[in-house]
Design an enzyme around this catalytic site. Sequence first.
Site, PDB file in Angstrom:
ATOM      1  N   GLY A  48     -39.382  -6.356   2.104  1.00 59.60           N
ATOM      2  CA  GLY A  48     -40.656  -5.060   2.845  1.00 59.60           C
ATOM      3  C   GLY A  48     -41.235  -4.721   1.641  1.00 59.60           C
ATOM      4  O   GLY A  48     -40.907  -3.319   2.364  1.00 59.60           O
ATOM      5  N   SER A  49     -42.271  -4.526   0.742  1.00 56.49           N
ATOM      6  CA  SER A  49     -42.539  -3.852  -0.140  1.00 56.49           C
ATOM      7  C   SER A  49     -44.166  -3.323   0.251  1.00 56.49           C
ATOM      8  O   SER A  49     -44.411  -2.200   0.735  1.00 56.49           O
ATOM      9  CB  SER A  49     -42.194  -3.940  -1.528  1.00 56.49           C
ATOM     10  OG  SER A  49     -43.939  -5.504  -1.358  1.00 56.49           O
ATOM     11  N   SER A  50     -44.362  -4.187   1.351  1.00 53.46           N
ATOM     12  CA  SER A  50     -45.829  -3.655   1.658  1.00 53.46           C
ATOM     13  C   SER A  50     -45.386  -3.062   2.603  1.00 53.46           C
ATOM     14  O   SER A  50     -46.351  -1.905   2.933  1.00 53.46           O
ATOM     15  CB  SER A  50     -46.842  -5.032   2.154  1.00 53.46           C
ATOM     16  OG  SER A  50     -45.925  -5.879   2.320  1.00 53.46           O
TER      17      SER A  50
ATOM     18  N   ASP B  65     -38.668  -4.401  10.276  1.00 55.51           N
ATOM     19  CA  ASP B  65     -39.134  -3.818   8.357  1.00 55.51           C
ATOM     20  C   ASP B  65     -39.520  -2.221   8.386  1.00 55.51           C
ATOM     21  O   ASP B  65     -39.420  -1.420   7.524  1.00 55.51           O
ATOM     22  CB  ASP B  65     -40.056  -4.740   7.584  1.00 55.51           C
ATOM     23  CG  ASP B  65     -41.067  -5.366   8.326  1.00 55.51           C
ATOM     24  OD1 ASP B  65     -41.488  -4.905   9.556  1.00 55.51           O
ATOM     25  OD2 ASP B  65     -41.980  -5.918   7.165  1.00 55.51           O
TER      26      ASP B  65
ATOM     27  N   GLY C  27     -38.652  -9.785  -1.601  1.00 60.78           N
ATOM     28  CA  GLY C  27     -39.280  -9.917   0.542  1.00 60.78           C
ATOM     29  C   GLY C  27     -38.212  -8.415   1.012  1.00 60.78           C
ATOM     30  O   GLY C  27     -36.968  -8.884   2.186  1.00 60.78           O
TER      31      GLY C  27
ATOM     32  N   ALA D 296     -43.149  -0.892   3.448  1.00 63.15           N
ATOM     33  CA  ALA D 296     -42.642   0.328   2.383  1.00 63.15           C
ATOM     34  C   ALA D 296     -43.423   1.455   2.183  1.00 63.15           C
ATOM     35  O   ALA D 296     -43.816   2.106   2.830  1.00 63.15           O
ATOM     36  CB  ALA D 296     -40.751  -0.146   1.854  1.00 63.15           C
TER      37      ALA D 296
END
Length: 323
Positions: free
Chosen positions: A110-112, A155, A108, A114
Site C-alpha cells: 500500500g505504498s501509494s 489500506d 503490495g 501510505a
Amino acid sequence: MNKVTVSAPGKLMLLGEHAVVYNHPCLVTAVDQRMRATVETLDSLEFQLEAEDVGVTGYKKPLSNLGKGDIPKGAQSVEIAVRNISEKYPLRTGLRVTTKSEFSSQFGFGSSSASTVCTIKAVSEILGLNLSQKDIFDLSYKTVLDIQGKGSGFDVAAAVFGGTLYFVTGEKVIKPMSVDSLPLIVGYSGVKADTVTLINKVKESFVHKQKRLNEIYNSIEVLVNNARDALIKKDWKRFGKLMNKNQDLLVKLGVSIDKLDNMIKASLSEGAYGAKLSGAGGGDCMIAIVPKDNEQEVKDGISQAGGKVVNIKTNAEGVRIEK
Ligand code: PMV
C-alpha cells in the site's frame, strides 16, 4: 511551521479482500515498514516532488496546474493529495514534497495509499490545521478514489489509524482490535499485481453468476467475523483454519496464481496453522499464521517454493509526525 516529516505504515490484508469492496467487513493490520514524506514550503507558488523510489525526480509544476495534464504514475498519489487538501484549505506558499519508502512499492503493502496519507497529514501540519484522523482518512480516501476509481479504503485506514482493524467501507466501521502482534510470516511472490485489474476480473468472470458471487462474499463475511473472535482470543489455530477457508474462496474467485498456491502449500506442509494470499491476488504477497516452533521451517518452505520472505512486525503505529 515550514518543514515537517511524517511517516505512515504499510498494510497487509488478513482476511476479507474483494468482499470488502462490496460492503462486507475485512481484517487488516498495519506493518512496521513505513513510508515517509517531508513537506517544506517554497517561496515560488510551485509544487515540487522527489519520489526516487518510484522513479520521480525533479518533478515540478505551478500550483495552479495541480492535478492537470499528464501526471506520471509515481507522482499521482502525492500530487492529487496536495490538490485535494488545497481545494479545501487554500495554499499561500509553494510546497516541496520528498517521499522515501522503507519497503518496495512492488510488495503490495500500500505504498501509494501510505504516501497519500503522509502528504495529507504533512500538509495539514504545515497549514496549522488541526485535522482529526477521520478528516485525514476522508481526504486520503477521496484521493485514492480519484486516482484508481475503485477500492474499499482499508489500506488508507491502516495507514491512518495503524494497529489491526476490523473495517467496513463507506465510513461504516473502523474498529481497532486489541491485539499486540500476530504470529505472521509474509512471502513475496515476485509477481506484481494490479488491484483494479483484479477487481474488474472478478466482476467480469461472475457477470452471469451474480448469485454465486454474492454467496462467496457472504461466506467470506462469516469467516471474517469468526476470525475477529479468534483474534480477540488469540486462538491462532482457529484463525489459521479460517484463513485457509478464505483462501479456498479466493481460489473460487479466480484471483490466486500457481506461485502463491505453491508458497501457501509449502507453508502448510511445514506446519503453518493457515495461509492465504493477501490483497487483490494475481501476485504480491501471501501470509501464514505460524506456531513459534515452526517459524524457520515455514520461512524455508516459502523460499524453496520460490518466494521471498519479508520480515515485518504487525500492528504498527498509524500516521505520525517524525520531526
Ligand atoms: O491489492 P491490495 O493489496 O491493495 O488489496 C486489494 C484488496 C481489494 O479488496 C481487492 C481492494 C480493496 O480496495 O479493498
